[in-house]
Design a protein around this motif. Structure first.
Motif, PDB file in Angstrom:
ATOM      1  N   VAL A 186       0.840  -1.206   0.000  1.00  0.00           N
ATOM      2  CA  VAL A 186       0.000   0.000   0.000  1.00  0.00           C
ATOM      3  C   VAL A 186       0.878   1.261   0.000  1.00  0.00           C
ATOM      4  O   VAL A 186       0.854   2.044   0.945  1.00  0.00           O
ATOM      5  N   PRO A 187       1.653   1.463  -1.074  1.00  0.00           N
ATOM      6  CA  PRO A 187       2.543   2.631  -1.109  1.00  0.00           C
ATOM      7  C   PRO A 187       1.752   3.929  -1.189  1.00  0.00           C
ATOM      8  O   PRO A 187       0.553   3.909  -1.482  1.00  0.00           O
ATOM      9  N   PRO A 188       2.400   5.064  -0.946  1.00  0.00           N
ATOM     10  CA  PRO A 188       1.728   6.355  -1.165  1.00  0.00           C
ATOM     11  C   PRO A 188       1.208   6.432  -2.602  1.00  0.00           C
ATOM     12  O   PRO A 188       1.789   5.828  -3.515  1.00  0.00           O
ATOM     13  N   LEU A 189       0.148   7.206  -2.802  1.00  0.00           N
ATOM     14  CA  LEU A 189      -0.461   7.284  -4.143  1.00  0.00           C
ATOM     15  C   LEU A 189       0.424   8.033  -5.136  1.00  0.00           C
ATOM     16  O   LEU A 189       0.151   8.042  -6.326  1.00  0.00           O
ATOM     17  N   ILE A 190       1.477   8.684  -4.633  1.00  0.00           N
ATOM     18  CA  ILE A 190       2.395   9.441  -5.490  1.00  0.00           C
ATOM     19  C   ILE A 190       3.559   8.578  -5.974  1.00  0.00           C
ATOM     20  O   ILE A 190       4.465   9.081  -6.641  1.00  0.00           O
ATOM     21  N   VAL A 191       3.548   7.291  -5.642  1.00  0.00           N
ATOM     22  CA  VAL A 191       4.701   6.434  -5.960  1.00  0.00           C
ATOM     23  C   VAL A 191       5.017   6.500  -7.469  1.00  0.00           C
ATOM     24  O   VAL A 191       4.111   6.550  -8.302  1.00  0.00           O
ATOM     25  N   SER A 192       6.312   6.506  -7.797  1.00  0.00           N
ATOM     26  CA  SER A 192       6.721   6.626  -9.200  1.00  0.00           C
ATOM     27  C   SER A 192       6.977   5.245  -9.808  1.00  0.00           C
ATOM     28  O   SER A 192       7.117   4.247  -9.083  1.00  0.00           O
ATOM     29  N   ALA A 193       7.086   5.199 -11.142  1.00  0.00           N
ATOM     30  CA  ALA A 193       7.391   3.946 -11.843  1.00  0.00           C
ATOM     31  C   ALA A 193       8.739   3.394 -11.377  1.00  0.00           C
ATOM     32  O   ALA A 193       8.880   2.186 -11.149  1.00  0.00           O
ATOM     33  N   ASP A 194       9.726   4.272 -11.219  1.00  0.00           N
ATOM     34  CA  ASP A 194      11.054   3.830 -10.769  1.00  0.00           C
ATOM     35  C   ASP A 194      10.997   3.224  -9.377  1.00  0.00           C
ATOM     36  O   ASP A 194      11.682   2.248  -9.088  1.00  0.00           O
TER      37      ASP A 194
END
Ligand SMILES: *Cc1c(COP(=O)(O)O)cnc(C)c1O
Length: 426
Positions: free
Chosen positions: A398-406
């Motif tokens: 459940v990462p932050p919703l801003i998580v990036s592709a990298d």
């Protein structure tokens, strides 16, 4: 205590800090949690640092709570401005920020009215009280309203919400529980029909069915669309309230603003909390006008809907809109599930399946192997990735919703390494 030097993320200055004293902590904090042996000290985006300066990629986000990650400028700005202006008054007075937040929520959901509190359990307590008030005053003056909830559900830790929670481990040693609850297996429409028929006698009748759109703590189990469509129909035909616990899946977590949007049905009442103010404590119980049965004096909360928490929530919701984070949740969620599915195929002796919507996903371990989700969480932590268990056999992402592709790629690379090591020991 050892001393360590880390580079401060924001000022780029070297700061000296003391490592965390766990003994002093354990001496005075009540042991209600099993804790992993690190102390987190600061964060930025999807990264956090412990008291020894070690960096972690954070796929826990305070358990689906830090919607915008850590130290997001929008959240910093809103809470800083609000605390300088006015942080807390009382619901004795009008609170403009509360009105603004309620209006946003009503405009962006199926609900007409909102009650604010401070946590998920409290929001569910408010829902349970509203169900009973509605049953006693509107629903044919029903004397013994019963609330159906699901097995393997999770609704909180107060007495009424552990009763609603269909898992014996949360209830054990806290009896007597609260009256007026019965349990059914999740996603099983026949069980609902049978329960309604069984309970219907005299003044005892099912008043509400309360479910998570996707069971979070119970192992990341998405609701079935057909089941929920049928459920909505049964509720309409029998004057039963359909109540959704959106505490974990609401506020964009699933790629839709609300979990119920994945199911194609609207609840009559729903609750929100975890991600709503991005990690500032808040809870909300929302409902349609027809069942908004509370009158002045029926329910209250000292802190509920204070200016500080409401300003925080507003900034989180506006950021979700402005930065089109739902698109990111959908894309990153798919990326994550693709990688997890590949891992599940590579290690069939370890994993059974991948489940989830958007950025709430679970990877289930084989039941019969000597490896738990907690073992994998510990190994991942050692490699710099934070994950949470959802029960003994499911790894939760459940990462932050801003998580990036990298960041998704890096997190999955770490997990891959962990899986390689773990599978070689099986
Ligand atoms: C976390 C959670 C709760 C309880 O929320 P608290 O803020 O810990 O009281 C209730 N329901 C669901 C679905 C949750 O995930």
């Amino acid at each position: 205590m050892s001393q360590s030097t880390v580079v401060d993320n924001f000022s780029n200055q070297s700061v000296t800090q003391q490592s965390f004293d766990r003994g002093a902590f354990d001496d005075s904090v009540m042991k209600t949690y099993g804790r992993f042996p690190i102390a987190l000290e600061r964060g930025s985006g999807c990264h956090v640092w412990d008291s020894d300066g070690r960096e972690y990629l954070d796929f826990v986000a305070g358990i689906a709570t830090c919607t915008l990650g850590h130290a997001h400028p929008a959240l910093i700005d809103s809470v800083t401005r609000q605390i300088k202006k006015l942080h807390h008054v009382s619901n004795l007075y009008y609170i403009p920020e509360q009105g603004e937040l309620a209006t946003w929520l009503v405009n962006h959901s199926c609900a007409d009215k909102v009650f604010f509190c401070n946590s998920g359990a409290e929001a569910n307590e408010a829902a349970i009280k509203l169900i009973r008030k509605y049953a006693h005053t509107v629903l044919d003056f029903l004397e013994q309203p019963v609330i159906l909830t699901a097995k393997a559900s999770f609704h909180g830790r107060t007495l009424a919400t552990i009763t609603a929670t269909g898992q014996a481990k949360y209830q054990k040693d806290f009896e007597p529980l609260v009256d007026g609850f019965a349990y059914v297996p999740y996603n099983d429409i026949v069980a609902i029909e049978n329960a309604i028929a069984d309970i219907d006698e005299g003044n005892r009748r099912v008043a509400a069915i309360m479910l998570e759109p996707l069971q979070g703590e119970g192992g990341v189990r998405p609701g079935d669309r057909e089941y929920f469509a049928k459920l909505r129909q049964i509720c309409d035909e029998n004057n039963i309230l359909l109540v959704f616990d959106e505490v974990q899946v609401g506020v964009g977590r699933t790629g839709k603003l609300w979990g119920y949007e994945n199911l194609g049905v609207e609840p009559d009442i729903f609750t929100s909390a975890k991600g709503l103010a991005g990690g500032i404590p808040i809870g909300a119980m929302l409902c349609k006008d027809f069942c908004a049965a509370f009158e002045p004096g029926n329910h209250a909360s000292t802190f509920g809907g204070n200016p500080f928490a409401c300003a925080a929530a507003l900034s989180v919701l506006q950021t979700i809109e402005q930065e089109q984070l739902l698109d990111n949740v959908i894309a990153r969620g798919k990326q994550l599930r693709d990688r997890l599915n590949a891992m599940a195929s590579s290690y069939p002796q370890m994993f059974t399946e991948v489940r989830g919507w958007g950025l709430i996903n679970g990877l289930e371990l084989q039941a019969d192997i000597d490896l738990t989700s907690i073992d994998l969480v510990k190994s991942a932590m050692d490699e710099g990735l934070l994950l949470a268990p959802a029960g003994p056999k499911v790894l939760r992402f459940v990462p932050p919703l801003i998580v990036s592709a990298d960041e998704i790629t890096r997190g999955c690379d770490i997990l891959e390494k962990v899986c390689q090591t773990a599978s070689s020991k099986l």
